[in-house]
Design a protein around this motif. Structure first.
Motif, short mmCIF file in Angstrom:
data_model
loop_
_atom_site.label_atom_id
_atom_site.label_comp_id
_atom_site.label_asym_id
_atom_site.label_seq_id
_atom_site.Cartn_x
_atom_site.Cartn_y
_atom_site.Cartn_z
N GLY A 264 -5.83 0.03 3.32
CA GLY A 264 -6.34 -0.04 2.08
C GLY A 264 -6.74 1.48 1.42
N GLU A 265 -7.81 2.04 2.46
CA GLU A 265 -8.20 3.19 2.18
C GLU A 265 -7.30 4.52 1.95
OE1 GLU A 265 -11.91 4.47 3.95
OE2 GLU A 265 -12.70 2.61 4.12
N VAL B 151 0.86 -1.13 -0.01
CA VAL B 151 0.07 -0.24 0.00
C VAL B 151 0.92 1.30 0.17
CG1 VAL B 151 -1.99 1.19 1.19
CG2 VAL B 151 -1.48 -1.24 1.61
N LYS B 152 0.44 2.21 -1.00
CA LYS B 152 1.48 3.46 -0.85
C LYS B 152 0.56 4.56 -0.33
CE LYS B 152 4.43 2.49 -4.76
NZ LYS B 152 4.28 1.40 -5.75
N PHE B 153 1.20 5.42 0.16
CA PHE B 153 0.72 6.72 0.80
C PHE B 153 1.54 7.65 1.16
CE2 PHE B 153 1.00 3.27 3.90
CZ PHE B 153 1.43 3.92 4.91
N PRO C 219 -4.48 -5.02 3.29
CA PRO C 219 -5.20 -3.86 3.03
C PRO C 219 -6.32 -3.72 4.02
CG PRO C 219 -5.23 -5.04 1.01
CD PRO C 219 -4.51 -5.95 1.88
N GLU D 2 -4.51 4.26 0.25
CA GLU D 2 -3.95 4.18 -0.94
C GLU D 2 -3.88 5.62 -1.85
OE1 GLU D 2 -2.28 1.33 -2.24
OE2 GLU D 2 -1.52 2.74 -3.91
N GLY D 3 -2.54 6.17 -1.99
CA GLY D 3 -2.65 7.31 -2.61
C GLY D 3 -3.01 8.48 -1.94
N SER E 287 5.45 3.11 1.45
CA SER E 287 4.91 1.96 0.93
C SER E 287 5.13 1.15 2.02
CB SER E 287 5.35 1.75 -0.40
OG SER E 287 6.62 1.58 -0.51
#
Ligand code: FES
Ligand code: FES
Lengths: 748, 165
Positions: free
Chosen positions: B63-64, B2-4, B17, B66-67, B12
C-alpha cells in the motif's frame, strides 16, 4: 601423524593417481572406475539426461562440448557459496586445455549415475580400493548414515577439490582431450602425438590444420575412454593455481541466480505453506484451534501433521498471517533437560563421573597420570561451547508437487539423492518416482546435509496434491532445526622444569566428526590422554561448518595458550618449540607471526592472540589483534596464513578463509542458542545476532603451497582458529581469560 | 488494486495493501532476485528502492508503494543490460559466495554511492550494517564499494600464468 586409533578400514597403501585408475580397473566393479571414467563410453546412457542443447555432444560423463565450442563441465557437487562449481570446472578445463571464457558449469542431475563415487568408495564399498589417509578419520563418522542409504551425492567435508576435482574432473578433462586428439588424428591422418591443444583448439603444425574442439566432439565420443590419461604436472598448469573468475558470480549480481526458494513449477500456479513445528523436540501437537485462520483470506488448507502445523494459502504472507492466529497445545516432553543449565549440568555430571581417567579413550600415549604427579607445574581449565544454529540466509524451504504416484521436488540441498530417498519414503513412493531439482543454495554450512525440511514439504504436498512451496520463517529456522552441539571440556596440563608441555589430559562429552578434531597431533607432547564421556543432547545434532573443530579448536588452542602462559613463555615461541616434527605447521605459524609483526608491541590497550589448527587437510594459523581500551573487544585486524597443499584458485581459497573467519567470529562473539522449558529461546537476528560489516575487521590472508599432491579443503578450515585466537588476544590485552563462548556475554 | 511502477514499468496488482512489497514482487511479479531472509527488517536481503530510497521490502506494505516507483535488483542495469559500476565491482572483486544476500547488498551500496560518492570506511559501515552476509563477504563488500567509487583500483584478474607451486 595421528595417534588416534585408525578405523578398521584404514589401509596403509599409498594413494597414487595411476593407482586410482589401475586399481579401479583391476577390481573391476563399476563403482570404482565409475567416478572418473566409467569403463566403456557412457554417452548413450547419459546423453539424453544432460545433453539437451542443440548440437551438443556428450564427450564423457563429466564434460560436454557444444557446437559453439562451449565446454560444459557437469559438476556433481552443489554450489552453496564455496565456489565448488567454478573451481571443479577450472580443474577440468585445465586438463582439457579449454578456453576459460568458453567454459560453463552445469549442475549434475540427481541421478544415480552422478553419485560422488569417490565418497561411495570409502563408505558404501569399503575395502575395494585404497583411499588417501586423510579421508579415513575425517569422513569416517560424518557420512556413516550416507553409506547406509547409499545415496552418495553430497557436498560437505571441504572435499570437492580433493575428491571430485582431483580424481574425477581432472581425469575427465584429460580423457576428453585425449579423445578429441585421437579423433582429429584419425581424420587428419597424422600422428596423435603431433597434435597440440590450446584454448579449445586442436592444431597440427606440419600440415597447418587446426580446428575448434566442437568440430571433433561427435567423433571423440566414439573413441574409447582412456583409462589412464596423463595428468598435468604443476609446472604445466595453466588454469589451476590461477584466480580464474568464478562462473557463478555474474548471475549473482543481477538477481538472476536461482536458489531453491525461487523455484517455480512450470505451467502451474504455486501455493505457499507456512509451518510451525512443535517447540520441544520429540513432542506432538495435542490440539489446535484454527477457527480464525480458516476464515482468513487466501487460506486453502490447514494441516495438523502431528509434529507440525501447516497453513497453505495463495501467498506465503497470507499463510504466515493465518498460522500466527492458530493456538496449539503440545504433549509433554520426556527429556529431563529443560534449560541450558540442565544441559550443562548433564555434561558436568558425565565429566564428574569420568574423572581424571574415565570415559572412552580416543588418544592415549605415555603416562599422563604419572607425569602430572611429578610436573613442575600443573593447571586445569574447563571450557564451554553453546548450541549454535546454522542460520543460512536462505531459510529452509522446498517446493513439491505430488500427483499420480509421482513427486517433483525443488530444493536447496547438499544431499539431493538422500533428500529424494527420504521424501519418497515419507510419502510411500520409490525414489525412482521422485524427480529432484536442486538449484543453488543460499548457504548450507552443514544444515542442508539434513533432509528434515524436504520430508516435511513432501508430506504437505501429499496432503494437497497441488504444487506447494513450503518456506520456514526465520524463527522456525533458528528454533526448530538441528544444531551444532553444546559441550563442556576439561583439561589438566603438566609443565616440566624447562617450561615444556609434557602432559595433556582432556575429557569432553561430544565426539562427532572429524574424529581427530579433539587432538592437535602436530604438537610434540609426550604424554596425552584424550577421552570422551558421552552425555545426552537435548537438541538434535547436525554437522556445522567445520563440525567438531568448531568447538574443539577453541578448547584445544585455548588450553595450549594457557599452557604457554603457565610456562611463562611467548605463545608463538611456545608453539614453535613443539613443532619440531611438523615443518609445514611450523612454516604456517612463522608466516602468520611475520604477517602480524608478532614480535612488535601492540598499541596501548591492544593485544594479539594466535591459534594454529589443521582441519580437513589444511593447516591454518590466525592472529587476531583486539583493542580492549573501551572495556570490550573490538577487533582491529585478522591475519591468516594457510597451507592447503596447493590452492587451485588462490582467490577463491582466500574468499573461503575470509568467510570461515567471519562465520567463526559470529560464533565466537555472539552465537548462543539457549533453552527454556525445553525450547529454543532465540528466534530472529535480533536475539541470534550475526557479525555485521561494522564489526568485521580487515582480514589479510596468505597462502603457502607446500604440497601440490596432497590437497586440503577450503570451505571449513578458516573457521576453527578464529575463536581461540580472539580469546587468546583478549587475554593478552586484558588478562581476562575467556573459557566460555560466546565472548560478547562477558562484556555485556 | 495497488498501482505503482516497478523497474520503470507501470503495474497494478490485486493485493491486500498490508501485504509486504517482498511477496508481491516475488510471487505476483515473478522477480525473485529480491530475497526473503528474516521477514523482520533485520537482515537486508529484501532491500529494494522505493522512489530511490532503500527500504526493507519484507516490512514495507505494498500500500505504501501506491503511485511510487519500486526498483529491484533486476532493474538497476542499463537498458541493454549494461551492469552498473557497483555490479561490475562486485564481479571484479569476486564478492559473492552463496549470493543470497548480494541483491540486498548491491541495492544498499547503490543507494549509498548515489548519496555519497566517496564514502569513508565509517560511512560504508553505517550504510551497510543492516545487511547481513552469512557467508562473510564483508571485507570484499567494503573493498568493492571503494572500487565502484573509484577510491581503490579494480583488480585485474589473471587468467593464466601457471602454477605457483
Ligand atoms: S527479509 Fe527483509 S530485512 Fe530480512
Ligand atoms: S554471499 Fe551468502 S549470505 Fe552473503
Amino acid at each position: 601423524m595421528n595417534d588416534m586409533a585408525k578405523p578398521p578400514r584404514s589401509r596403509a597403501a599409498k594413494w597414487t593417481r595411476r593407482g586410482f585408475i589401475g586399481a579401479g580397473v583391476l577390481a573391476g566393479g563399476a563403482l570404482i572406475v565409475g567416478v572418473a571414467v566409467r569403463p566403456g563410453n557412457p554417452v548413450g546412457k547419459l546423453g539424453p539426461i544432460v545433453a539437451g542443447g542443440e548440437g551438443e555432444q556428450l564427450v564423457n560423463s563429466w564434460v560436454k562440448i557444444g557446437a559453439d565450442n562451449v565446454v560444459t563441465a557437469i559438476v556433481p557437487h552443489c554450489e552453496m557459496g564455496q565456489g565448488a562449481h567454478s573451481v571443479l570446472a577450472q580443474m577440468l578445463a585445465d586438463e582439457l586445455d579449454a578456453d576459460w571464457s568458453l567454459v560453463r558449469v552445469m549442475q549434475a542431475p540427481a541421478d544415480g549415475n552422478y553419485v560422488v563415487t569417490d565418497t561411495a568408495r570409502g563408505f558404501v564399498a569399503p575395502g575395494t580400493l585404497d583411499a588417501p589417509d586423510w579421508l579415513e578419520p575425517t569422513w569416517n563418522g560424518l557420512f556413516t548414515k550416507i553409506s547406509q542409504l547409499g545415496d552418495v551425492m553430497i557436498t560437505g567435508g571441504s572435499s570437492s577439490i580433493r575428491t571430485t576435482g582431483q580424481r574425477t574432473m581432472r581425469i575427465a578433462g584429460a580423457a576428453a582431450r585425449q579423445m578429441l586428439i585421437a579423433a582429429a588424428a584419425r581424420e587428419w591422418g597424422v600422428p596423435a602425438a603431433e597434435i597440440v591443444t590450446a584454448n579449445s583448439m586442436l592444431s597440427h603444425a606440419a600440415s597447418g590444420k587446426s580446428a575448434p574442439y566442437a568440430q571433433f566432439a561427435a567423433a571423440a565420443a566414439e573413441e574409447d575412454m582412456p583409462q589412464t590419461p596423463a595428468l598435468k604436472q604443476p609446472k604445466d598448469y595453466r588454469l589451476m593455481g590461477t584466480d580464474a573468475p568464478r562462473t557463478d558470480i555474474p548471475e549473482k549480481v543481477t538477481g538472476a541466480a536461482q536458489f531453491g526458494i525461487d523455484a517455480t513449477v512450470p505451467g502451474q500456479k504455486l501455493t505457499y505453506a507456512a509451518v510451525r513445528k512443535v517447540p520441544v523436540p520429540g513432542t506432538r501437537i495435542a490440539s489446535m484451534k484454527a477457527d480464525v485462520a480458516k476464515t482468513m483470506p487466501g487460506v486453502l488448507q490447514i494441516l495438523n501433521m502431528g509434529d507440525f502445523l501447516a497453513v497453505v494459502a495463495d501467498s506465503y504472507w497470507q499463510a504466515q498471517q493465518a498460522l500466527n492466529t492458530i493456538e496449539a497445545e503440545y504433549t509433554k516432553s520426556e527429556s529431563a533437560i529443560r534449560s541450558s543449565a540442565d544441559q550443562f549440568a548433564a555434561f558436568a555430571a558425565a565429566l564428574d563421573q569420568a574423572g581424571d581417567q574415565g570415559g572412552k579413550e580416543l588418544v592415549g600415549k605415555g603416562d599422563v597420570a604419572g607425569v602430572l604427579s611429578v610436573s613442575a607445574k600443573t593447571f586445569t581449565a574447563e571450557y564451554r561451547a553453546p548450541y549454535l544454529a546454522h542460520a543460512p540466509l536462505e531459510p529452509m524451504n522446498a517446493t513439491v508437487w505430488v500427483r499420480d504416484g509421482q513427486c517433483e521436488i525443488w530444493t536447496s540441498t547438499q544431499v539431493p539423492l538422500m533428500a529424494r530417498s527420504a521424501a519418497a519414503k515419507a510419502i510411500g513412493l520409490s525414489a525412482d518416482d521422485v524427480t529432484m531439482h536442486h538449484p543453488m543454495l543460499g548457504g548450507g554450512f552443514g544444515r542442508r546435509l539434513e533432509v528434515d525440511y524436504v520430508v516435511m514439504a513432501a508430506r504437505i504436498g501429499l496432503a494437497t496434491g497441488y504444487p506447494v512451496k513450503m518456506i520456514w520463517s526465520r524463527e522456525e529456522d533458528t528454533q526448530k532445526g538441528l544444531f551444532r552441539c553444546a559441550d563442556l571440556s576439561r583439561f589438566t596440563g603438566g609443565i616440566d622444569a624447562k617450561g615444556r608441555l609434557v602432559a595433556w589430559n582432556n575429557v569432553f562429552t561430544q565426539h562427532n566428526d572429524p574424529a581427530e578434531a579433539c587432538d592437535a597431533p602436530f604438537y610434540d607432547v609426550p604424554h596425552k590422554s584424550i577421552r570422551v564421556a558421552e552425555a545426552e543432547l537435548h537438541l538434535p545434532f547436525a554437522a556445522f561448518r567445520s563440525v567438531d573443530h568448531s568447538q574443539q579448536a577453541f578448547f584445544v588452542e585455548s588450553f595450549i595458550d594457557e599452557a604457554a602462559h603457565a610456562a611463562g613463555r611467548d605463545p608463538v615461541e611456545f608453539r614453535l618449540a613443539m613443532l619440531g616434527n611438523s615443518p609445514r605447521h611450523k612454516a604456517v605459524l612463522e608466516k602468520v607471526a611475520a604477517m602480524a609483526g608478532w614480535g612488535t608491541r601492540p598499541a596501548a590497550g591492544r593485544g594479539r592472540g594466535v591459534a594454529l589448527v589443521q582441519s580437513f587437510g589444511t593447516i591454518v594459523a590466525e592472529v587476531v589483534e583486539v583493542d580492549m581500551s573501551q572495556g570490550k573487544p573490538r577487533l582491529t585486524q585478522v591475519w591468516c596464513a594457510a597451507d592447503p597443499g596447493f590452492a587451485m584458485n588462490p582467490d577463491g581459497f582466500r574468499n573461503q578463509m575470509e568467510g570461515g573467519i567471519v562465520f567463526g567470529l559470529t560464533a565466537a562473539l555472539h552465537g548462543e542458542i539457549t533453552l527454556k522449558d525445553g525450547a529454543v529461546e532465540q528466534g530472529n537476528f535480533n536475539d541470534y545476532p550475526m557479525l555485521r560489516i561494522d564489526e568485521c575487521p580487515p582480514i589479510a590472508v596468505e597462502i603457502i603451497n607446500a604440497d601440490p599432491v596432497h590437497l586440503g579443503g577450503a570451505g571449513e578450515p578458516g573457521l576453527p582458529p578464529i575463536a581461540p585466537a580472539l580469546a587468546n588476544a583478549i587475554f593478552a590485552a586484558s588478562g581476562k581469560r575467556i573459557r566460555e563462548l560466546p565472548i560478547a556475554k562477558h562484556f555485556a | 488494486m495497488v498501482k505503482f511502477t516497478i523497474n520503470g514499468e507501470a503495474k497494478s496488482v490485486e493485493a491486500d495493501p498490508a501485504m509486504p512489497i517482498l511477496w508481491v514482487v516475488r510471487e505476483q511479479l515473478g522477480l525473485t532476485g529480491t530475497k526473503f531472509g528474516c521477514g523482520a527488517a533485520l537482515c537486508g536481503a529484501c532491500t529494494v528502492h522505493l522512489d530511490g530510497q532503500p527500504v526493507r521490502s519484507c516490512s514495507t506494505p505494498i500500500g505504501e508503494a501506491e503511485g511510487r516507483a519500486i526498483t529491484t535488483i533486476e532493474g538497476i542495469a542499463g537498458p541493454e543490460g549494461e551492469l552498473t559500476r557497483v555490479q561490475q565491482a562486485w564481479i571484479s572483486e569476486q564478492v559473492p559466495q552463496c549470493g543470497y544476500c548480494q541483491s540486498g547488498q548491491i541495492m544498499a551500496a547503490t543507494a549509498l554511492l548515489r548519496d555519497n560518492p566517496r564514502p569513508s570506511d565509517a560511512d560504508i559501515d553505517a550504510a551497510m550494517a543492516g545487511n547481513i552476509c552469512r557467508c562473510g563477504t564483508y571485507v570484499r563488500i567494503r573493498h568493492a564499494i571503494k572500487v565502484a567509487a573509484g577510491i581503490e583500483p579494480a583488480r585485474v584478474v589473471p587468467l593464466s600464468g601457471g602454477a605457483k607451486a
